[in-house]
Design a protein around this motif. Structure first.
Motif, mmCIF file in Angstrom:
data_model
loop_
_atom_site.group_PDB
_atom_site.id
_atom_site.type_symbol
_atom_site.label_atom_id
_atom_site.label_comp_id
_atom_site.label_asym_id
_atom_site.label_seq_id
_atom_site.Cartn_x
_atom_site.Cartn_y
_atom_site.Cartn_z
ATOM 1 N N LEU A 4 0.756 -1.122 -0.194
ATOM 2 C CA LEU A 4 -0.714 0.248 0.131
ATOM 3 C C LEU A 4 0.567 1.561 -0.236
ATOM 4 C CD1 LEU A 4 -2.635 -1.048 2.598
ATOM 5 C CD2 LEU A 4 -2.639 -0.722 0.089
ATOM 6 N N VAL A 5 1.958 1.118 0.762
ATOM 7 C CA VAL A 5 2.935 2.339 0.616
ATOM 8 C C VAL A 5 3.548 2.551 -0.371
ATOM 9 C CG1 VAL A 5 5.148 3.455 1.276
ATOM 10 C CG2 VAL A 5 3.129 1.741 3.152
ATOM 11 N N LYS A 49 1.918 1.546 -3.508
ATOM 12 C CA LYS A 49 0.961 2.699 -4.311
ATOM 13 C C LYS A 49 0.758 4.089 -4.132
ATOM 14 C CE LYS A 49 -1.783 -1.655 -5.426
ATOM 15 N NZ LYS A 49 -2.657 -2.330 -5.096
ATOM 16 N N GLU A 50 1.344 4.795 -2.745
ATOM 17 C CA GLU A 50 0.933 5.592 -2.742
ATOM 18 C C GLU A 50 2.012 7.124 -3.323
ATOM 19 O OE1 GLU A 50 -2.287 7.477 -2.040
ATOM 20 O OE2 GLU A 50 -2.775 5.508 -2.385
ATOM 21 N N VAL A 51 2.837 6.204 -3.059
ATOM 22 C CA VAL A 51 4.791 6.545 -3.236
ATOM 23 C C VAL A 51 4.637 7.079 -5.188
ATOM 24 C CG1 VAL A 51 7.278 6.867 -3.334
ATOM 25 C CG2 VAL A 51 5.659 6.333 -1.163
ATOM 26 N N TRP A 52 3.965 5.935 -5.310
ATOM 27 C CA TRP A 52 4.394 6.105 -7.257
ATOM 28 C C TRP A 52 3.193 6.840 -7.642
ATOM 29 C CZ3 TRP A 52 7.862 4.470 -9.661
ATOM 30 C CH2 TRP A 52 7.232 4.972 -11.287
ATOM 31 N N LYS A 53 2.172 6.836 -6.438
ATOM 32 C CA LYS A 53 1.674 7.709 -7.159
ATOM 33 C C LYS A 53 1.783 9.598 -7.246
ATOM 34 C CE LYS A 53 -3.085 4.768 -6.682
ATOM 35 N NZ LYS A 53 -4.338 5.394 -5.668
ATOM 36 N N LEU A 54 2.576 9.628 -6.073
ATOM 37 C CA LEU A 54 3.079 10.592 -6.030
ATOM 38 C C LEU A 54 4.363 11.525 -6.604
ATOM 39 C CD1 LEU A 54 2.882 10.888 -1.658
ATOM 40 C CD2 LEU A 54 1.649 12.070 -2.902
ATOM 41 N N ASP A 97 -0.853 6.589 -11.192
ATOM 42 C CA ASP A 97 -1.905 5.150 -10.597
ATOM 43 C C ASP A 97 -1.007 3.978 -10.794
ATOM 44 O OD1 ASP A 97 -3.993 7.494 -9.705
ATOM 45 O OD2 ASP A 97 -5.197 6.726 -10.795
#
Length: 90
Positions: A27-28, A30-35, A40
């Motif tokens: 989950l971390v 995925k969020e870091v990649w989005k940022l 997405d």
């Protein structure tokens, strides 16, 4: 408590923590990649539409996040076992 007992006490704790750590790290990531990438979906190694640089950067970032989360969770689990048993798991 003996070292063997604390080692046995840590095994199920370590297993459960490892499963949880993998989920949290995913989950971390995925969020870091989005940022960082503004996308997405992180690239797969076989994604034909992505370049080498993007694929290798995603793999390096994912590996670093998984290693960091795993080390933190393993250390926390060992500290917890020591508090419960009085012995550091080996």
């Amino acid at each position: 408590m003996s070292g063997k007992v604390s080692k046995l006490a840590y095994k199920p704790v370590g297993l459960l923590l490892g499963i949880g750590a993998g989920a949290v790290a995913g989950l971390v990531f995925k969020e870091v990649w989005k940022l960082t990438a503004g996308d997405d979906d992180a690239p797969n190694a076989t994604d034909e539409d992505r370049g080498w640089g993007e694929i290798l950067a995603a793999a390096a970032l994912q590996g670093a996040i998984f290693a960091l989360v795993k080390a933190a969770v393993d250390r926390g689990g060992a500290v917890g076992v020591r508090k419960m048993t009085g012995q550091w798991p080996s």
